[in-house]
Design an enzyme around this catalytic site. Structure first.
Site, PDB file in Angstrom:
ATOM      1  CG  HIS A 274      -1.636   1.294   1.442  1.00 39.29           C
ATOM      2  ND1 HIS A 274      -2.904   1.550   0.989  1.00 39.29           N
ATOM      3  CD2 HIS A 274      -1.220   2.427   2.055  1.00 39.29           C
ATOM      4  CE1 HIS A 274      -3.234   2.784   1.318  1.00 39.29           C
ATOM      5  NE2 HIS A 274      -2.231   3.346   1.970  1.00 39.29           N
ATOM      6  CD  GLU A 275       2.146   3.328   3.865  1.00 46.94           C
ATOM      7  OE1 GLU A 275       2.295   4.423   3.319  1.00 46.94           O
ATOM      8  OE2 GLU A 275       1.242   3.097   4.696  1.00 46.94           O
ATOM      9  CG  HIS A 278       0.572   6.307  -0.742  1.00 51.22           C
ATOM     10  ND1 HIS A 278      -0.563   6.965  -1.129  1.00 51.22           N
ATOM     11  CD2 HIS A 278       0.258   5.678   0.419  1.00 51.22           C
ATOM     12  CE1 HIS A 278      -1.523   6.759  -0.238  1.00 51.22           C
ATOM     13  NE2 HIS A 278      -1.053   5.966   0.714  1.00 51.22           N
ATOM     14  CD  GLU A 356      -4.366   6.811   2.033  1.00 51.86           C
ATOM     15  OE1 GLU A 356      -4.053   5.615   2.144  1.00 51.86           O
ATOM     16  OE2 GLU A 356      -3.539   7.730   2.137  1.00 51.86           O
ATOM     17  CG  ASP A 360      -6.480   0.678   0.215  1.00 54.84           C
ATOM     18  OD1 ASP A 360      -5.397   0.583   0.838  1.00 54.84           O
ATOM     19  OD2 ASP A 360      -7.536   1.099   0.724  1.00 54.84           O
TER      20      ASP A 360
END
Ligand code: ZN
Length: 417
Positions: A274-275, A278, A356, A360
């Site tokens: 997930h990070e 980004h 976000e 995801d």
């Protein structure tokens, strides 16, 4: 100006009060039962703890809101800032030093009157819900360090900016804007590498098996694995988290030790992915670019209104007739701007929630949707984040989508994958 300011101040306060009371009522109404979607994974006890924690925080927020409004009124229309300025002028002549002293004094007073609130939050609210790990000694240490850091970085920066406002001619706002941007870029590199390590320990993963998994995932996603750090978040709080920061060589993903302790290897992968999502979607670059553009508008606006007498008199400040008014303009601008940006906050919150969802989706594609969902639920549970926030409150404030939306989307992404 006085009228527009008073209207914005009152309207902003009313709006925030309305939102907070909505949130409190909504959470309290849903306290009795766990939402069906989570019934098999979240106990009633956890759900009620989250509700009580949310209500306690939001209630305290109401008090802070009222206090903040009164303080703004004191500094402006009640003449507080003008008094502080005059008082300093009794001690020193007009000039750069006096202007910098004004900004420093204003900041110090603001921080001192804010202290009781931050103490109450840490030692009463966080303590009551079992999150606080800060001892009074550590709290003092942190404060001394922050003060030193603020003085070391803040005073030279303020001096440079105020000096440029007076010395670089008609387009000073463009020059100061470029300095401000340069400073922000520098902080993006310095914060993760120099400043944050002054407050916390950042270490590479120790667990060899997990390290291999993490390195493999990072390599698969095209990242250098040296950017993975574990932070001793447990030093201050039981709250668990993970975040991404920096750019270029300073790019890194940070896991709190409190989070790492609770996740399975698969869940660590999912949160890490997930990070990384980004970064993959260039969210940091996008944030920087929009910050550049917005602050340019801000500085241009400051350039215009700082030359207007009504800007000062309308906000309860008597402008200096002999000396420069740059410091006064800066302070007033910083105080007034948030009143107007309140009304565009939902747009930024919306953008952040979109990011976000993108991160995801990336995590689901790279790892497992089931792991991501269970990791997120652990985060919600351990942080006592409510599963039933008020939808309107969410639209205004939430940088992350609420649990139902987020887990629903992950499930949908996983079935489409
Ligand atoms: Zn995220």
């Amino acid at each position: 100006m006085t009228i527009a300011f008073a209207i914005a101040l009152v309207a902003g306060l009313l709006l925030k009060f309305w939102l907070a009371t909505r949130q409190i009522r909504h959470v309290a109404r849903n306290r009795a039962t766990v939402p069906p979607l989570f019934a098999d994974r979240i106990t009633l006890e956890s759900h009620q703890k989250a509700a009580d924690y949310t209500v306690a925080q939001t209630r305290f927020g109401l008090l802070e809101l009222a206090w903040g409004g009164a303080l703004t009124l004191f500094w402006t229309l009640l003449g507080g800032l003008s008094m502080l300025n005059q008082w300093l002028l009794n001690w020193m002549p007009h000039g750069l030093t006096q202007q910098v002293a004004l900004i420093v004094a204003f900041t110090v007073v603001g921080s001192v009157v804010d202290l009781p609130f931050s103490i109450y939050k840490t030692f009463v609210i966080e303590q009551r819900f079992g999150f606080n790990k800060v001892t009074p000694v550590l709290w003092l240490q942190d404060m001394v360090k922050s003060l030193a850091l603020g003085a070391l970085i803040g005073i030279p920066l303020i001096t440079l900016i105020v000096w440029m406002m007076g010395a670089t001619g008609r387009y000073w706002w463009l020059w100061t804007w470029s300095v401000w941007m340069g400073f922000n870029l520098l902080m993006l590199v310095l914060y993760p590498t120099v400043i944050a390590p002054w407050f916390n320990k950042f270490q590479p993963l120790e667990n060899a098996e997990l390290k291999d998994r993490v390195s493999a995932l990072m390599a698969r996603c095209g990242f250098q694995s040296k950017g993975f750090y574990v932070m001793d978040g447990s030093k201050r709080s039981a709250h668990a988290n993970a975040y991404f920061t920096g750019f270029g060589a300073a790019k890194r993903v940070v896991f709190y030790d409190t989070l790492l302790a609770q996740l399975t290897a698969g869940e660590v992968d999912a949160v890490l992915a997930h990070e990384l999502g980004h970064f993959k979607h260039r969210h940091i670059v996008k944030r920087i670019v929009s910050m550049f553009a917005l602050s340019l508008v801000g500085f241009a606006l400051l350039g215009f209104i700082s030359g207007q007498a009504w800007f000062y008199t309308g906000l309860g400040v008597v402008p200096n007739l002999q000396g420069a008014n740059d410091a006064l303009a800066l302070i007033l601008f910083m105080m007034v701007l948030p009143l107007f940006t309140t009304f565009i906050a939902p747009a930024f919150a919306q953008l952040s929630r979109t990011h976000e969802f993108e991160a995801d989706a990336y995590a689901v594609a790279q790892t497992s949707g089931a792991d991501l969902s269970s990791a997120l639920l652990k985060l919600y549970k351990d942080n006592a984040s409510t599963l039933t926030p008020d939808p309107v409150y969410v639209k205004f404030y939430y940088s992350h989508p609420p649990a139902t939306e987020r887990l629903g989307r992950i499930q949908a992404d996983a079935t489409h994958a």
